[in-house]
Design an enzyme around this catalytic site. Structure first.
Site, PDB file in Angstrom:
ATOM      1  N   ARG A   1       0.686  -1.229   0.124  1.00 43.65           N
ATOM      2  CA  ARG A   1      -0.114  -0.142  -0.058  1.00 43.65           C
ATOM      3  C   ARG A   1       0.934   1.203   0.055  1.00 43.65           C
ATOM      4  NH1 ARG A   1      -3.238  -1.542   5.214  1.00 43.65           N
ATOM      5  NH2 ARG A   1      -1.280  -1.917   5.629  1.00 43.65           N
TER       6      ARG A   1
ATOM      7  N   SER B   1      -7.282  -3.854   7.166  1.00 43.45           N
ATOM      8  CA  SER B   1      -8.370  -4.488   7.970  1.00 43.45           C
ATOM      9  C   SER B   1      -8.389  -3.948   9.418  1.00 43.45           C
ATOM     10  CB  SER B   1      -7.746  -5.860   8.153  1.00 43.45           C
ATOM     11  OG  SER B   1      -7.943  -6.743   6.961  1.00 43.45           O
TER      12      SER B   1
END
Length: 151
Positions: free
Chosen positions: A90, A127
């Site tokens: 990311r 998450s």
């Protein structure tokens, strides 16, 4: 046959995970989404729920398998005869962390790690963020596949 595992806790599966898996199947003949089990970690979702989220998200994709494992990821790779680990990146911090793990894994076994950059529209999703949104009754549905939508 080129097989890869995509390891993680998937607590829960996010659109970022989903994107990496969908793009990964264009590179490999099979991807095993490998849910790591860590008995010292507190999960929001049970192992069965996490496995079901992933299986439901990929019901129409025969190249995706879902398995669980304990211990070192490279040992699991050897156990199921997989030569590649697929990881998503990311940001630069992810790269530094994942690079160290990839080097360690290659020292332990002849396993190659393949990195895919996350798509721009999912690069902010983690998450841990999804769990926080769920805990605080926020609209998490924009962050996860339909299979994760809670009743």
């Amino acid at each position: 046959m080129k097989r890869a595992i995509f390891p993680g806790s998937f607590d829960p599966l996010t659109l970022g995970h989903y994107d990496i898996i969908k793009r990964g199947i264009t590179l490999f003949d099979e991807i095993v989404v490998a849910i790591g089990v860590n008995s010292s970690k507190k999960y929001m979702f049970t192992l069965d729920e996490r496995k079901q989220f992933i299986e439901d998200a990929f019901t129409d994709e025969p190249k995706i398998k879902v398995m669980t494992y304990q211990g070192l990821t490279v040992d699991f790779c050897k156990d199921i005869n997989v030569d590649f680990i697929l990881r998503g990146l990311r940001n630069p911090a992810d790269f530094e962390f994942e690079k160290a793990i990839a080097h360690t894994n290659r020292d332990l076994a002849p396993i190659e790690t393949v990195f895919l950059l996350t798509s721009a529209d999912t690069s902010y999703i983690a998450s841990s963020i999804v769990r926080d949104v769920i805990r605080n009754n926020g609209d998490y549905t924009k962050l996860v596949p339909k299979s994760v939508r809670l009743k």
